[in-house]
Design an enzyme around this catalytic site. Structure first.
Site, short mmCIF file in Angstrom:
data_model
loop_
_atom_site.label_atom_id
_atom_site.label_comp_id
_atom_site.label_asym_id
_atom_site.label_seq_id
_atom_site.Cartn_x
_atom_site.Cartn_y
_atom_site.Cartn_z
N GLU A 111 0.82 -1.22 0.00
CA GLU A 111 0.00 0.00 0.00
C GLU A 111 0.85 1.27 0.00
O GLU A 111 0.54 2.22 -0.71
CB GLU A 111 -0.95 -0.02 1.21
CG GLU A 111 -2.05 -1.06 1.05
CD GLU A 111 -2.84 -1.28 2.33
OE1 GLU A 111 -2.21 -1.55 3.38
OE2 GLU A 111 -4.07 -1.15 2.30
N GLU A 131 -4.27 -9.35 3.99
CA GLU A 131 -5.10 -8.97 5.14
C GLU A 131 -6.24 -9.93 5.43
O GLU A 131 -6.52 -10.23 6.60
CB GLU A 131 -5.65 -7.55 4.96
CG GLU A 131 -4.62 -6.44 5.15
CD GLU A 131 -3.82 -6.13 3.91
OE1 GLU A 131 -3.92 -6.90 2.93
OE2 GLU A 131 -3.09 -5.13 3.91
N1 DAK Z 1 4.72 -7.09 11.55
C1 DAK Z 1 5.57 -7.31 12.57
N2 DAK Z 1 6.68 -8.04 12.49
C2 DAK Z 1 6.94 -8.62 11.32
C3 DAK Z 1 6.11 -8.45 10.17
C4 DAK Z 1 4.94 -7.63 10.33
N3 DAK Z 1 4.10 -7.38 9.32
N4 DAK Z 1 6.63 -9.16 9.16
C5 DAK Z 1 7.76 -9.72 9.64
N5 DAK Z 1 7.95 -9.40 10.91
C6 DAK Z 1 9.04 -9.85 11.80
C7 DAK Z 1 8.88 -11.29 12.22
O1 DAK Z 1 7.99 -11.39 13.30
C8 DAK Z 1 10.29 -11.64 12.59
O2 DAK Z 1 10.58 -11.11 13.86
P1 DAK Z 1 11.43 -11.97 14.96
O3 DAK Z 1 10.66 -13.22 15.14
O4 DAK Z 1 12.76 -12.18 14.29
O5 DAK Z 1 11.47 -11.06 16.15
C9 DAK Z 1 11.12 -10.87 11.57
O6 DAK Z 1 10.27 -9.83 11.09
C10 DAK Z 1 11.55 -11.71 10.39
O7 DAK Z 1 10.40 -12.32 9.85
P2 DAK Z 1 10.30 -13.88 9.53
O8 DAK Z 1 11.16 -14.66 10.46
O9 DAK Z 1 8.86 -14.23 9.46
O10 DAK Z 1 10.98 -13.93 8.09
P3 DAK Z 1 10.67 -14.97 6.91
O11 DAK Z 1 11.70 -14.72 5.87
O12 DAK Z 1 10.54 -16.36 7.46
O13 DAK Z 1 9.24 -14.55 6.33
C11 DAK Z 1 7.58 -12.99 5.56
C12 DAK Z 1 9.10 -13.31 5.71
C13 DAK Z 1 7.46 -11.56 5.01
C14 DAK Z 1 6.95 -13.96 4.52
C15 DAK Z 1 6.87 -13.14 6.92
O14 DAK Z 1 7.61 -12.38 7.90
C16 DAK Z 1 5.47 -12.66 6.90
O15 DAK Z 1 4.58 -13.34 6.38
N6 DAK Z 1 5.26 -11.48 7.51
C17 DAK Z 1 3.92 -10.91 7.63
C18 DAK Z 1 3.46 -10.37 6.32
C19 DAK Z 1 2.08 -9.83 6.40
O16 DAK Z 1 1.10 -10.56 6.64
N7 DAK Z 1 2.00 -8.55 6.22
C20 DAK Z 1 0.73 -7.85 6.15
C21 DAK Z 1 0.42 -7.33 7.51
S1 DAK Z 1 -1.24 -6.77 7.53
C22 DAK Z 1 -5.56 -0.94 9.00
C23 DAK Z 1 -4.33 -0.44 8.93
C24 DAK Z 1 -3.32 -1.16 8.33
C25 DAK Z 1 -3.53 -2.40 7.83
C26 DAK Z 1 -4.80 -2.92 7.90
C27 DAK Z 1 -5.82 -2.20 8.48
N8 DAK Z 1 -6.61 -0.18 9.63
C28 DAK Z 1 -6.32 0.49 10.82
C29 DAK Z 1 -7.95 -0.29 9.16
C30 DAK Z 1 -2.45 -3.13 7.27
C31 DAK Z 1 -2.36 -4.44 7.47
C32 DAK Z 1 -1.16 -5.17 7.10
O17 DAK Z 1 -0.20 -4.67 6.57
#
Ligand code: DAK
Length: 274
Positions: A111, A131
């Site tokens: 985004e 999401e």
């Molecule tokens: N948030 C917090 N920490 C995160 C993170 C995230 N989005 N993504 C990664 N990290 C952290 C992991 O927790 C890990 O931390 P430690 O365990 O080392 O302390 C570190 O970064 C390394 O990540 P991984 O160990 O998981 O690394 P991998 O290479 O194995 O995997 C990955 C990489 C990108 C595939 C995986 O980390 C992953 O799936 N991350 C989450 C991706 C995700 O789902 N992102 C979307 C988040 S939802 C709203 C406002 C905003 C939003 C919605 C609504 N309103 C108020 C209405 C936005 C929502 C989103 O963005």
């Protein structure tokens, strides 16, 4: 600032989200510092910005899931507003912003890249709106900007399935303008990484934009952005007005006089931003 770096190279500014241990995830502090970084850009000197992420793995892996997990309804709304305000500030920032996407661009990461004017990415980049797999809708403008960029059908597919896409697919659907690979010599040795080439490409594009008449470039950004929200009739009036405004600038007078001057020895001077 703890999580955001700012560097100025001539007329190009580089803003780097610097939280690599969390893959540059956006928490409240990052959003506040981003707001501050954009506010402190010297618009008399800087004519194009680059937004990127620190490290070789991730541009921005989304909003910080840890911080979001405990939000109340009111706090969720406040967090969403903070993000939306910063993203809108980027989108309407007077000068162009190029997103140099060096890895994961998921959720809020995809985004924030879409609030920039132009997206180029390294060949390891991954895009997605995951999401709905977390039980929420995209909250930083994803449902709106993705549909405008790649069309409603493709945006709905990406958002409903929460499926990530890789750089070549992002290029094919028009989410990014270019994909940058590493440089490899005849023996197969990497002489420049994709990340290095990405920043070089972003800086080259930014320098190319920065050398053009700044007021004209700003007016183009405004015309495109404002026109997209208007009917064609109103949009053309917006364009006419911004076109007309250019004729009150020294840069228009110099640019056209230089073209018409038959003295081929003359070297073009930098535009004055006046
Ligand atoms: N948030 C917090 N920490 C995160 C993170 C995230 N989005 N993504 C990664 N990290 C952290 C992991 O927790 C890990 O931390 P430690 O365990 O080392 O302390 C570190 O970064 C390394 O990540 P991984 O160990 O998981 O690394 P991998 O290479 O194995 O995997 C990955 C990489 C990108 C595939 C995986 O980390 C992953 O799936 N991350 C989450 C991706 C995700 O789902 N992102 C979307 C988040 S939802 C709203 C406002 C905003 C939003 C919605 C609504 N309103 C108020 C209405 C936005 C929502 C989103 O963005």
């Amino acid at each position: 600032m703890e999580f955001v770096l700012y560097e100025q190279k001539g007329a190009v500014g580089i803003i780097t989200i610097n939280r690599p241990k969390a893959l540059n995830a956006l928490n409240s502090q990052v959003l506040e510092e981003l707001d501050e970084a954009f506010s402190s850009v010297n618009l008399d000197e800087v004519r194009c910005l680059i937004l990127t992420g620190a490290g070789e793995k991730s541009f921005v892996a989304g909003a910080d899931i840890g911080e979001m997990s405990t939000l109340t309804k009111a706090e969720g709304e406040a967090f969403g507003k903070k993000g939306n305000d910063v993203f809108r500030k980027i989108e309407t920032f007077p000068i162009p912003v190029i997103a140099a996407i060096n890895g994961f661009a998921l959720g809020g990461g995809c985004e924030i890249s879409m609030s920039c004017d132009i997206r180029i990415c390294s060949d390891n980049a991954v895009f997605g709106q995951p999401e709905v797999g977390l039980g929420i809708t995209p909250g930083f403008g994803g449902t709106q900007r993705l549909a405008r960029l790649v069309g409603a059908g493709m945006a709905k597919q990406m958002i409903y399935t929460a499926r990530n896409i890789k750089a070549p697919e992002a290029l094919r659907i028009g989410l990014v303008n270019d994909v940058i690979a590493a440089t490899v010599d005849a023996e197969g040795n990497v002489t420049a990484t994709a990340q290095e080439n990405l920043m070089a490409a972003a800086e080259k594009m930014a320098a190319g934009i920065a050398k053009n008449a700044p007021i004209a470039v700003r007016n183009c950004k405004k015309a495109i952005n404002d026109g997209l929200d208007a009917t064609m009739d109103d949009a053309l009036v917006i364009e006419e007005k911004l076109f007309g405004d250019c004729f009150e600038t020294e840069d228009q007078q110099y640019g056209m006089a230089f073209f018409l001057d038959k003295n081929k020895e003359k070297v073009k001077e930098p535009f004055k931003n006046k």
